[in-house]
Enzyme design. Structure first.
Site, PDB file in Angstrom:
ATOM      1  N   LYS A   1       1.039  -1.622  -0.331  1.00 47.78           N
ATOM      2  CA  LYS A   1      -0.058   0.089   0.196  1.00 47.78           C
ATOM      3  C   LYS A   1       0.959   1.003  -0.510  1.00 47.78           C
ATOM      4  CE  LYS A   1      -4.034  -2.469   2.135  1.00 47.78           C
ATOM      5  NZ  LYS A   1      -4.710  -2.580   3.592  1.00 47.78           N
TER       6      LYS A   1
ATOM      7  N   GLN B   1      -4.543  -1.753   9.806  1.00 45.38           N
ATOM      8  CA  GLN B   1      -4.321  -2.893   9.285  1.00 45.38           C
ATOM      9  C   GLN B   1      -5.695  -3.446  10.006  1.00 45.38           C
ATOM     10  OE1 GLN B   1      -3.230  -3.598   6.137  1.00 45.38           O
ATOM     11  NE2 GLN B   1      -3.877  -5.412   6.338  1.00 45.38           N
TER      12      GLN B   1
ATOM     13  N   ASP C   1     -11.350   2.997   4.223  1.00 48.94           N
ATOM     14  CA  ASP C   1     -11.531   1.785   3.782  1.00 48.94           C
ATOM     15  C   ASP C   1     -13.135   1.629   3.682  1.00 48.94           C
ATOM     16  OD1 ASP C   1      -9.562  -0.299   3.816  1.00 48.94           O
ATOM     17  OD2 ASP C   1      -9.321  -0.242   5.640  1.00 48.94           O
TER      18      ASP C   1
END
Length: 292
Positions: free
Chosen positions: A54, A98, A121
């Site tokens: 990422k 994460q 997200d």
């Protein structure tokens, strides 16, 4: 019939190029650089690989990448304090924590501590609720990537009969909401659905996100249907999806492979969401051609 192989890797590369162009224009015209902060707690090897990828792709798109690592024994209070600082930082437009988190940390509380406008997200209760009720929201990256691939393959989804196999908050439920928003007729099925193969067999669109290796067989598929395989399952023979690719490819009109299908779309859509969040934070129109 041999199904068209939907190349998510190639589509994601084009999407990243489009994002990089819009990021460059944002810098030139407004002096603004989108910033993505990724928080990793602990030393999970898979998570470390994801975070590194990422960060690399964020920088390649011309964005600022901020990486924050906490030890496995970090307290929930420490993590929430970090999120609070990132929420208040104007240089950070997107925040990603994460997953999975260590067991002593309440995942839901941490996710919901992220500012809604920075929740790239799309996991906060506020964003999931907005998506479900047809309001402007940050959309979870994997379902957004699936929708892009479907639109690219089929064009108008209106009136299509879609079956989503899986009811998770991360993929299944938001995928169903996105398909409904595109006027598809949607059934959400799962491992306990009675006569699952019969339910799937009537669908023009099948999205498999149940987490069972090669569960969806060729004889489950309506001839000519489009099949999106979200599954990533590690087996002795390597990575496989939730779909029996060879069997399904002999019947379907189009199908995504694993790897190389949905997977590459997830990070590309994360970048798209970060760019969108940056534009919204600065009172600019949403970027064009990046999803919803």
């Amino acid at each position: 019939m041999v199904a068209t192989r939907i190349d998510g890797k190639a589509f994601a590369a084009k999407l990243r190029d489009r994002i990089a162009g819009q990021v460059a224009a944002l810098k030139d015209e407004h002096g603004i650089t989108p910033g993505l902060a990724v928080v990793l707690v602990g030393e999970d090897p898979a998570s470390q690989v994801y975070v590194a990828s990422k960060g690399k792709q964020t920088k390649a798109a011309g964005m600022n990448s901020y990486e924050h690592r906490l030890p496995d024994d970090a307290s929930q209070a420490e993590l929430l304090a970090l999120i609070g600082r990132l929420n208040a930082d104007p240089a950070v437009h997107g925040i990603l924590v994460q997953l999975p988190l260590p067991k002593h940390i309440d995942e839901a509380e941490v996710i919901n501590a992220i500012a809604v406008k920075k929740d790239v997200d799309g996991f906060t209760t506020a964003n999931t609720g907005r998506l479900a009720t047809g309001q402007k929201a940050m959309v979870p990256c994997t379902p957004l990537g699936c929708l892009m691939l479907l639109r690219d393959q089929l064009g108008d989804l209106s009136g299509k009969d879609a079956v989503v196999i899986g009811r998770s908050n991360i993929v299944g439920k938001p995928m169903a909401a996105l398909l409904l928003a595109d006027s598809a007729t949607v059934t959400v099925a799962h491992s306990r659905t009675k006569d699952l193969s019969d339910v799937v067999r009537r669908a023009d669109i099948v999205v498999a996100a149940v987490g069972r290796p090669q569960m969806v067989k060729g004889d489950w598929i309506k001839p000519g249907a489009t099949v999106i395989d979200v599954g990533i399952n590690r087996t002795d023979s390597g990575l496989v999806g939730d779909v029996d690719y060879d069997g399904v490819a002999a019947v379907a009109g189009a199908v995504t492979p694993v790897p190389g299908g949905v997977g590459p779309m997830t990070i590309a859509c994360l970048l798209a969401n970060t760019l969108t969040a940056c534009c919204r934070a600065n009172g600019l129109p949403d970027p064009q051609g990046l999803g919803l």
